[in-house]
Motif scaffolding. Sequence first.
Motif, PDB file in Angstrom:
ATOM      1  N   THR A  55       1.784 -57.116   2.215  1.00  0.00           N
ATOM      2  CA  THR A  55       3.608 -57.284   1.447  1.00  0.00           C
ATOM      3  C   THR A  55       3.861 -55.758   2.941  1.00  0.00           C
ATOM      4  O   THR A  55       5.059 -56.499   2.957  1.00  0.00           O
ATOM      5  N   SER A  56       3.278 -55.498   3.394  1.00  0.00           N
ATOM      6  CA  SER A  56       4.226 -54.805   4.228  1.00  0.00           C
ATOM      7  C   SER A  56       4.538 -56.030   6.007  1.00  0.00           C
ATOM      8  O   SER A  56       5.265 -56.076   5.979  1.00  0.00           O
ATOM      9  N   PHE A  57       3.639 -56.874   5.812  1.00  0.00           N
ATOM     10  CA  PHE A  57       3.759 -58.005   6.354  1.00  0.00           C
ATOM     11  C   PHE A  57       5.082 -59.256   5.849  1.00  0.00           C
ATOM     12  O   PHE A  57       6.187 -59.635   6.605  1.00  0.00           O
ATOM     13  N   ALA A  58       5.186 -59.171   4.964  1.00  0.00           N
ATOM     14  CA  ALA A  58       5.866 -59.831   4.226  1.00  0.00           C
ATOM     15  C   ALA A  58       7.127 -59.331   4.478  1.00  0.00           C
ATOM     16  O   ALA A  58       8.505 -59.765   4.305  1.00  0.00           O
ATOM     17  N   THR A  59       7.110 -58.121   3.906  1.00  0.00           N
ATOM     18  CA  THR A  59       9.009 -57.526   4.289  1.00  0.00           C
ATOM     19  C   THR A  59       9.182 -56.953   5.494  1.00  0.00           C
ATOM     20  O   THR A  59      10.284 -57.128   5.485  1.00  0.00           O
ATOM     21  N   ASN A  60       7.885 -56.769   6.269  1.00  0.00           N
ATOM     22  CA  ASN A  60       8.788 -56.214   7.978  1.00  0.00           C
ATOM     23  C   ASN A  60       8.114 -56.886   9.142  1.00  0.00           C
ATOM     24  O   ASN A  60       8.926 -56.587  10.101  1.00  0.00           O
ATOM     25  N   GLY A  61       7.144 -58.043   8.774  1.00  0.00           N
ATOM     26  CA  GLY A  61       6.216 -58.507  10.085  1.00  0.00           C
ATOM     27  C   GLY A  61       5.334 -57.747  10.588  1.00  0.00           C
ATOM     28  O   GLY A  61       4.827 -57.959  11.462  1.00  0.00           O
ATOM     29  N   HIS A  62       4.456 -56.117   9.649  1.00  0.00           N
ATOM     30  CA  HIS A  62       3.719 -55.373  10.471  1.00  0.00           C
ATOM     31  C   HIS A  62       2.711 -55.208   9.922  1.00  0.00           C
ATOM     32  O   HIS A  62       2.771 -54.871   8.228  1.00  0.00           O
ATOM     33  N   PHE A  63       1.098 -54.979  10.014  1.00  0.00           N
ATOM     34  CA  PHE A  63      -0.289 -55.235   9.393  1.00  0.00           C
ATOM     35  C   PHE A  63       0.524 -53.486   9.852  1.00  0.00           C
ATOM     36  O   PHE A  63       0.051 -52.506  10.168  1.00  0.00           O
ATOM     37  N   LYS A  64       1.226 -52.814   8.404  1.00  0.00           N
ATOM     38  CA  LYS A  64       0.606 -51.246   7.712  1.00  0.00           C
ATOM     39  C   LYS A  64      -0.330 -51.280   6.383  1.00  0.00           C
ATOM     40  O   LYS A  64       0.112 -51.470   5.234  1.00  0.00           O
ATOM     41  N   THR A  65      -1.199 -50.301   6.630  1.00  0.00           N
ATOM     42  CA  THR A  65      -2.346 -49.714   5.572  1.00  0.00           C
ATOM     43  C   THR A  65      -1.563 -48.071   4.645  1.00  0.00           C
ATOM     44  O   THR A  65      -2.361 -47.509   5.489  1.00  0.00           O
ATOM     45  N   GLU A  66      -0.766 -48.756   3.919  1.00  0.00           N
ATOM     46  CA  GLU A  66       0.294 -47.492   3.699  1.00  0.00           C
ATOM     47  C   GLU A  66      -0.463 -46.568   2.423  1.00  0.00           C
ATOM     48  O   GLU A  66      -0.338 -45.396   2.135  1.00  0.00           O
ATOM     49  N   VAL A  67      -2.009 -47.444   2.046  1.00  0.00           N
ATOM     50  CA  VAL A  67      -1.993 -46.456   0.813  1.00  0.00           C
ATOM     51  C   VAL A  67      -2.967 -45.440   1.700  1.00  0.00           C
ATOM     52  O   VAL A  67      -3.984 -45.533   0.656  1.00  0.00           O
ATOM     53  N   LEU A  68      -3.195 -45.723   2.974  1.00  0.00           N
ATOM     54  CA  LEU A  68      -4.352 -45.393   3.639  1.00  0.00           C
ATOM     55  C   LEU A  68      -3.733 -44.044   4.704  1.00  0.00           C
ATOM     56  O   LEU A  68      -4.447 -43.681   5.043  1.00  0.00           O
ATOM     57  N   SER A  69      -2.014 -44.091   4.232  1.00  0.00           N
ATOM     58  CA  SER A  69      -1.977 -43.035   5.407  1.00  0.00           C
ATOM     59  C   SER A  69      -2.168 -41.729   5.290  1.00  0.00           C
ATOM     60  O   SER A  69      -2.576 -40.871   4.422  1.00  0.00           O
ATOM     61  N   GLY A  70      -2.803 -41.709   6.449  1.00  0.00           N
ATOM     62  CA  GLY A  70      -3.114 -40.018   6.790  1.00  0.00           C
ATOM     63  C   GLY A  70      -4.475 -39.511   6.309  1.00  0.00           C
ATOM     64  O   GLY A  70      -5.209 -38.528   6.655  1.00  0.00           O
ATOM     65  N   LEU A  71      -4.739 -40.419   5.976  1.00  0.00           N
ATOM     66  CA  LEU A  71      -6.626 -40.854   5.596  1.00  0.00           C
ATOM     67  C   LEU A  71      -7.365 -41.341   6.956  1.00  0.00           C
ATOM     68  O   LEU A  71      -8.746 -40.631   7.198  1.00  0.00           O
ATOM     69  N   ILE A  72      -7.329 -42.602   8.136  1.00  0.00           N
ATOM     70  CA  ILE A  72      -7.503 -42.812   8.753  1.00  0.00           C
ATOM     71  C   ILE A  72      -6.032 -42.783   9.432  1.00  0.00           C
ATOM     72  O   ILE A  72      -5.044 -43.779   9.554  1.00  0.00           O
ATOM     73  N   PRO A  73      -6.634 -42.738  10.790  1.00  0.00           N
ATOM     74  CA  PRO A  73      -6.027 -42.683  12.350  1.00  0.00           C
ATOM     75  C   PRO A  73      -5.361 -44.292  12.038  1.00  0.00           C
ATOM     76  O   PRO A  73      -6.423 -45.231  12.452  1.00  0.00           O
ATOM     77  N   GLY A  74      -3.860 -44.388  12.796  1.00  0.00           N
ATOM     78  CA  GLY A  74      -3.286 -45.324  12.520  1.00  0.00           C
ATOM     79  C   GLY A  74      -2.726 -46.332  11.339  1.00  0.00           C
ATOM     80  O   GLY A  74      -2.371 -46.768  12.243  1.00  0.00           O
TER      81      GLY A  74
END
Length: 477
Positions: free
Chosen positions: A39-58
């Motif tokens: 859904t990050s890619f569909a929205t802004n063109g980038h693969f971001k795993t936001e549900v793991l933000s702050g848990l695994i680097p990057g």
Amino acid sequence: MAYASFICISLLFFVQVAINLGVLPVVWPDEVLFYSPSTSFATNGHFKTEVLSGLIPGMESKTLWMPPLYLLFSGFSLSIFPDSLLTLRIANVCIVYLTALSFYFLLKRFHISDVAAQVAFVSVLWEPLIFRFGTVARMEALTAFFFIISLLFATNKKNNKWNPFFAGILLSLSALSHPIGASFGLVTLYLVYKNFDIKNIVWFLLGGIIPILCWFTYIHPNWDWFQIQFGAQLTRKQNLLNTFTLFDKIKIFSFGFGFPKIRLFIILIQLSFLSYLTFKQFRQKDKLSNSWLLFWIWTISVFAALYTSSEGWYVYHIVFPLSMGMAMLVEEKTILNRLPLVGISVSLIAMVSMTNIHWSKSNSDEILTSHFQKIERRLSKSKAVYLQSLPDPYFYLKSKRKDLDILEFIPGELEIPTETYLKTIYSRDSFVFYDETLINETIKEYLGKRKWKREEWDISVPSNHWLHYKTIVYTRQ
């Protein structure tokens, strides 16, 4: 193919999908983890795993913990159709069906009769394991699809370099959907070798390298993140291989089938019959036909991959060679050709039984909604939650609580340094689990340092129900 039987087989598959797909299979955390970068890619063109933000680097910047092809596929799906889990599941249903159809045409190229090919076709579509693991928002369906298409190119009778080249590309795309696709490379390579001049293997390898180079180009600027994200996954796989006993592996293998003990027994009988027929053919002709060689190379390759991976999802891939084996038994003019009918009957009964348990004896939609509402009430005062739950309430909570900050479990509880995610864990004011034995040790320590309100309940369904899970909720007092 007889159109009437083809339509009946297809209709029954789509009917049972239509009945169940909104609720079953239960929502897995894996689906949330793959949905997030999609859904990050569909929205802004980038693969971001936001549900793991702050848990695994990057993770909040770039997803490198899995090859990107399934994320591309699901991202494009979400950019065209409604942004929901159901969209991704319906997309996978289409891929499952196209794979089964391609598999049918592949068998026809080996001069397998129409009736026998239909037996293989129905053995795939009616097996509950295909529905259970293929229709969820994961990459098993796409991995198998590209692999089967690679076999179609490898068996194309037009003897030119482009068929091996595209076979290599498609096998590589299978591996870029999920790395397990690479373990089937020997199958495609064998067909390229048998159907084309040996010099054309170079074109096969060249085709396979090109998509991999594209992936490496994507990885290269953030190699350190890739080592952490992807490397931790490899370490986990190695640990699983050393942890599970042979009995554990058999349980994992049989788990997803309809009536698993009966299915396991049928598979053992099938492989015994096929081994006997293989020995008989070899003794009479001093060689095996291409279809028999393909069956054994394919079957052994998948079993080897399953043994080393030890994850139930990947059992999806064994259904295709086993279904080919059933088609080969149909061709035999002995009592052995009755076994495929038994296998199809077991799948059909399991499919009907699944519908009866989840919709006739109970309303799974109401049960699931009630369960999610209960979790929502328990989290009414929460602002930041960590989920490690089955069924996963992520999509329900997001639809009801736009303000709620939701993070998912560290995938497979990877071996990542505690300091990487300690601050993020301390920021959570609530936790939801389904099995306390799987809780990360750092989280256990955190839960022991403060006063928490703990609530536990079981979803009130029989043990053979797909919603039969426990829920444990911790909220800060």
